[in-house]
Design an enzyme around this catalytic site. Structure first.
Site, PDB file in Angstrom:
ATOM      1  N   LYS A 155       2.281  -3.585   6.571  1.00 24.79           N
ATOM      2  CA  LYS A 155       2.638  -3.581   5.145  1.00 24.79           C
ATOM      3  C   LYS A 155       4.138  -3.336   4.990  1.00 24.79           C
ATOM      4  O   LYS A 155       4.819  -3.972   4.186  1.00 24.79           O
ATOM      5  CB  LYS A 155       1.840  -2.517   4.385  1.00 24.79           C
ATOM      6  CG  LYS A 155       0.358  -2.843   4.240  1.00 24.79           C
ATOM      7  CD  LYS A 155       0.152  -4.183   3.535  1.00 24.79           C
ATOM      8  CE  LYS A 155      -1.311  -4.548   3.416  1.00 24.79           C
ATOM      9  NZ  LYS A 155      -1.514  -5.893   2.843  1.00 24.79           N
ATOM     10  N   SER A 202       0.834  -1.207   0.000  1.00 29.43           N
ATOM     11  CA  SER A 202       0.000   0.000   0.000  1.00 29.43           C
ATOM     12  C   SER A 202       0.863   1.250   0.000  1.00 29.43           C
ATOM     13  O   SER A 202       1.945   1.267   0.581  1.00 29.43           O
ATOM     14  CB  SER A 202      -0.896  -0.020   1.255  1.00 29.43           C
ATOM     15  OG  SER A 202      -1.532   1.221   1.424  1.00 29.43           O
ATOM     16  N   TYR A 246      -1.697  -1.068  10.972  1.00 26.91           N
ATOM     17  CA  TYR A 246      -2.007  -1.635   9.651  1.00 26.91           C
ATOM     18  C   TYR A 246      -0.889  -1.265   8.668  1.00 26.91           C
ATOM     19  O   TYR A 246      -0.310  -2.145   8.018  1.00 26.91           O
ATOM     20  CB  TYR A 246      -3.353  -1.116   9.123  1.00 26.91           C
ATOM     21  CG  TYR A 246      -3.453  -1.276   7.629  1.00 26.91           C
ATOM     22  CD1 TYR A 246      -3.223  -0.186   6.782  1.00 26.91           C
ATOM     23  CD2 TYR A 246      -3.683  -2.519   7.060  1.00 26.91           C
ATOM     24  CE1 TYR A 246      -3.240  -0.349   5.407  1.00 26.91           C
ATOM     25  CE2 TYR A 246      -3.710  -2.680   5.684  1.00 26.91           C
ATOM     26  CZ  TYR A 246      -3.483  -1.585   4.857  1.00 26.91           C
ATOM     27  OH  TYR A 246      -3.488  -1.751   3.499  1.00 26.91           O
TER      28      TYR A 246
HETATM   29  C1  WQD Z   1      -9.822   9.110   1.246  1.00 24.93           C
HETATM   30  C2  WQD Z   1     -10.085  10.592   1.480  1.00 24.93           C
HETATM   31  C3  WQD Z   1     -10.407  11.182   3.784  1.00 24.93           C
HETATM   32  C4  WQD Z   1     -14.174   9.081   4.360  1.00 24.93           C
HETATM   33  C5  WQD Z   1      -7.020   4.251   3.363  1.00 24.93           C
HETATM   34  C6  WQD Z   1      -5.866   3.486   3.898  1.00 24.93           C
HETATM   35  C7  WQD Z   1      -5.120   2.844   2.765  1.00 24.93           C
HETATM   36  C8  WQD Z   1      -6.080   1.987   1.980  1.00 24.93           C
HETATM   37  C9  WQD Z   1      -7.202   2.868   1.426  1.00 24.93           C
HETATM   38  C10 WQD Z   1      -6.252  -0.279   2.728  1.00 24.93           C
HETATM   39  C11 WQD Z   1      -9.337  11.119   2.707  1.00 24.93           C
HETATM   40  C12 WQD Z   1     -11.661  11.449   2.962  1.00 24.93           C
HETATM   41  C13 WQD Z   1     -13.007   9.571   3.790  1.00 24.93           C
HETATM   42  C14 WQD Z   1     -15.209   9.977   4.741  1.00 24.93           C
HETATM   43  C15 WQD Z   1     -13.875  11.814   3.956  1.00 24.93           C
HETATM   44  N1  WQD Z   1      -6.635   0.994   2.809  1.00 24.93           N
HETATM   45  N2  WQD Z   1     -12.879  10.915   3.602  1.00 24.93           N
HETATM   46  N3  WQD Z   1     -15.017  11.323   4.530  1.00 24.93           N
HETATM   47  O1  WQD Z   1      -7.408   7.152   4.067  1.00 24.93           O
HETATM   48  O2  WQD Z   1      -6.595   7.631   1.692  1.00 24.93           O
HETATM   49  O3  WQD Z   1      -6.538   5.300   2.563  1.00 24.93           O
HETATM   50  O4  WQD Z   1      -7.857   3.441   2.572  1.00 24.93           O
HETATM   51  O5  WQD Z   1      -5.374  -0.758   2.047  1.00 24.93           O
HETATM   52  O6  WQD Z   1      -4.095   2.049   3.283  1.00 24.93           O
HETATM   53  O7  WQD Z   1      -5.000   4.388   4.550  1.00 24.93           O
HETATM   54  O8  WQD Z   1      -8.716   6.339   2.029  1.00 24.93           O
HETATM   55  O9  WQD Z   1     -11.113   6.384   1.472  1.00 24.93           O
HETATM   56  O10 WQD Z   1     -10.426   6.447   3.927  1.00 24.93           O
HETATM   57  O11 WQD Z   1     -10.064   8.450   2.500  1.00 24.93           O
HETATM   58  O12 WQD Z   1     -13.737  13.032   3.774  1.00 24.93           O
HETATM   59  O13 WQD Z   1     -16.283   9.587   5.279  1.00 24.93           O
HETATM   60  O14 WQD Z   1     -11.465  10.783   1.747  1.00 24.93           O
HETATM   61  O15 WQD Z   1     -10.189  12.249   4.691  1.00 24.93           O
HETATM   62  O16 WQD Z   1      -8.928  12.441   2.427  1.00 24.93           O
HETATM   63  P1  WQD Z   1      -7.273   6.728   2.648  1.00 24.93           P
HETATM   64  P2  WQD Z   1     -10.151   6.854   2.520  1.00 24.93           P
END
Ligand code: WQD
Length: 339
Positions: free
Chosen positions: A154, A125, A150
Site C-alpha cells: 500500500k 489503508s 501487505y
Molecule cells: C481488529 C482488532 C485485533 C480478530 C487489518 C489490516 C488492515 C485492514 C483491516 C485490509 C484488533 C482484534 C481480531 C480476532 C481479535 N485490512 N481481533 N480477535 O488488524 O486492525 O486491520 O484489517 O485492508 O490493513 O491490518 O483489523 O479486524 O484484524 O483486528 O481480538 O479474532 O480486533 O487484535 O485489535 P486490523 P482486525
C-alpha cells in the site's frame, strides 16, 4: 460516464459499484474471482436493478490488460481495489503480494496514461501509519516502516501513483486510506465473504454467533487503553463506498487542489474490541462466546482517524454508526447461512 472498478466483486468494491450505479454511472467490473464469486454480481444487480458489465481478468497478465483497455477507450475514471489483502498471508508469501499488488498497479497506470480522461482512485489503508505517535491520525502523520508486505504494497502503491502524477499533469490521483471497514449492505444482498477462518474481528464475531466458530479469542486485554483491548476506527462499508463516489466526482469536476491527494476515511471515533463485542450483543440480542487470549503479533494499540480533511476538503462524512454496521453484518451472516 463509464467507470472501471477493478476488484469490483470484492467486499468494498461491490459496495462501491452499488453507490456508483445509484449516482447514474455506467460501471465495468474487472475481477479475477480469486477472492469473490459471481453471486456478488447477482447481489449488486438485485440491489440496483442494473447488471454491471463484468470481465473476469487476471491483471497480472499484461497483454490481457492491454486488450481490455483497447476495447474500453471511453473509461472516464478508474477505482482500483484489486489486490491481495490478508496481512498474515503476506508475511508467509511476500512475492505473491508484490506481484499481485504492485505489477498490476503499474500495468493499469500504463494503460490509464493512454486515455482521454485520467482519473484514478486508489484503495489504500491506515496500515501505512503503523502505530501513529499521535491520535487521532491526520494525513500528515508519518508513514512508518510497514509491519507486513501487505502494508508495504500500500505504501509502495501510493508512491508509484504520486511519482507518476508528478510527471504526468493529465493524471489526477486520490489515495483513500481506509480505517477498519465493517458491515454489509442493508439489503443483505452483498457483504463480506471471508475465505476460510476470518482474520478480521467482525466476521469472526458473526461466525461465532452463528455457531460456525466455537469461540472468539480477544487478542490481549493488557494494552494501555481504557479497557485493555486494542482500539480501532470501525467504518461502515456503505459510508466508505460513498466516499469513493465523492472522491471520483471531485476529480471529474476538477475540484482537486493538486493532482495527487490523500484522504483518511474513518468515523473519527475509536472503539475497543470489547466495545465492538458489546455493540454486537446489543444489536443481535445474543451473548457472544469469547475469551481473552494472548496478544496478536503486529497489532497496533490504537488507530482512529482525524476526519477534518475528509469532512472539510473532500466534503464527505460518515452517517452510520458502529451499531448500524454490526446490525448489517449480523443480518448478512444470517442471510448467507440460510442458503
Ligand atoms: C481488529 C482488532 C485485533 C480478530 C487489518 C489490516 C488492515 C485492514 C483491516 C485490509 C484488533 C482484534 C481480531 C480476532 C481479535 N485490512 N481481533 N480477535 O488488524 O486492525 O486491520 O484489517 O485492508 O490493513 O491490518 O483489523 O479486524 O484484524 O483486528 O481480538 O479474532 O480486533 O487484535 O485489535 P486490523 P482486525
Amino acid at each position: 460516464m463509464k467507470i472501471l472498478v477493478t476488484g469490483g466483486l470484492g467486499f468494498i468494491g461491490s459496495h462501491t459499484v452499488v453507490e456508483l450505479q445509484n449516482e447514474g454511472f455506467e460501471v465495468v467490473i474487472i475481477d479475477d474471482l480469486s477472492n469473490s464469486s459471481m453471486d456478488v454480481l447477482e447481489g449488486i444487480t438485485a440491489i440496483t436493478g442494473v447488471k454491471p458489465h463484468f470481465e473476469q481478468l487476471d491483471l497480472k497478465d499484461r497483454s490481457k490488460v492491454e486488450d481490455f483497455f483497447a476495447t474500453h477507450k471511453d473509461i472516464a475514471g478508474i477505482i482500483h481495489f484489486a489486490a491481495s489483502k490478508a496481512v498474515g498471508e503476506s508475511v508467509q508469501n511476500p512475492l505473491k503480494y508484490y506481484e499481485n499488488n504492485i505489477n498490476t498497479l503499474v500495468y493499469i497506470l500504463k494503460e490509464l496514461g493512454k486515455l482521454q480522461q485520467q482519473n484514478f482512485i486508489f484503495s489504500s489503508s491506515c496500515t501505512v501509519y503503523g502505530q501513529a505517535d499521535e491520535l487521532p491520525i491526520t494525513e500528515n502523520a508519518p508513514v512508518k516502516p510497514a509491519e507486513s508486505p501487505y502494508g508495504n504494497t500500500k505504501q509502495i502503491g501510493e508512491e508509484i501513483i504520486r511519482d507518476t502524477c508528478k510527471v504526468n499533469p493529465e493524471l489526477k490521483g486520490i489515495a483513500l486510506r481506509y480505517f477498519n471497514p465493517i458491515g454489509a449492505h442493508p439489503t443483505a444482498e452483498i457483504g463480506e465473504l471471508p475465505k476460510g477462518v476470518p482474520q478480521n474481528l467482525v466476521p469472526f464475531i458473526t461466525q461465532t454467533a452463528m455457531g460456525l466458530r466455537e469461540q472468539l479469542s480477544v487478542f490481549g486485554d493488557d494494552y494501555p487503553t481504557e479497557d485493555g483491548t486494542c482500539v480501532r476506527d470501525y467504518i461502515h462499508v456503505v459510508d466508505l463506498a460513498k466516499a469513493h463516489v465523492v472522491a471520483l466526482q471531485r476529480l471529474l469536476q476538477g475540484k482537486n487542489k493538486s493532482n495527487y491527494e490523500v484522504f483518511n476515511l474513518g468515523t473519527g471515533k475509536g472503539s475497543s474490541v470489547l466495545e465492538a463485542i458489546q455493540s454486537f450483543e446489543k444489536v443481535s440480542g445474543q451473548q457472544l462466546n469469547y475469551k481473552i487470549a494472548d496478544r496478536r503479533a503486529g497489532d497496533v494499540i490504537a488507530a482512529y482517524a482525524d476526519t477534518d480533511k475528509a469532512n472539510d476538503v473532500l466534503g464527505w462524512r460518515t452517517e452510520l454508526t458502529l451499531d448500524d454496521a454490526m446490525a448489517s453484518a449480523w443480518k448478512w451472516e444470517q442471510k448467507i447461512r440460510r442458503k
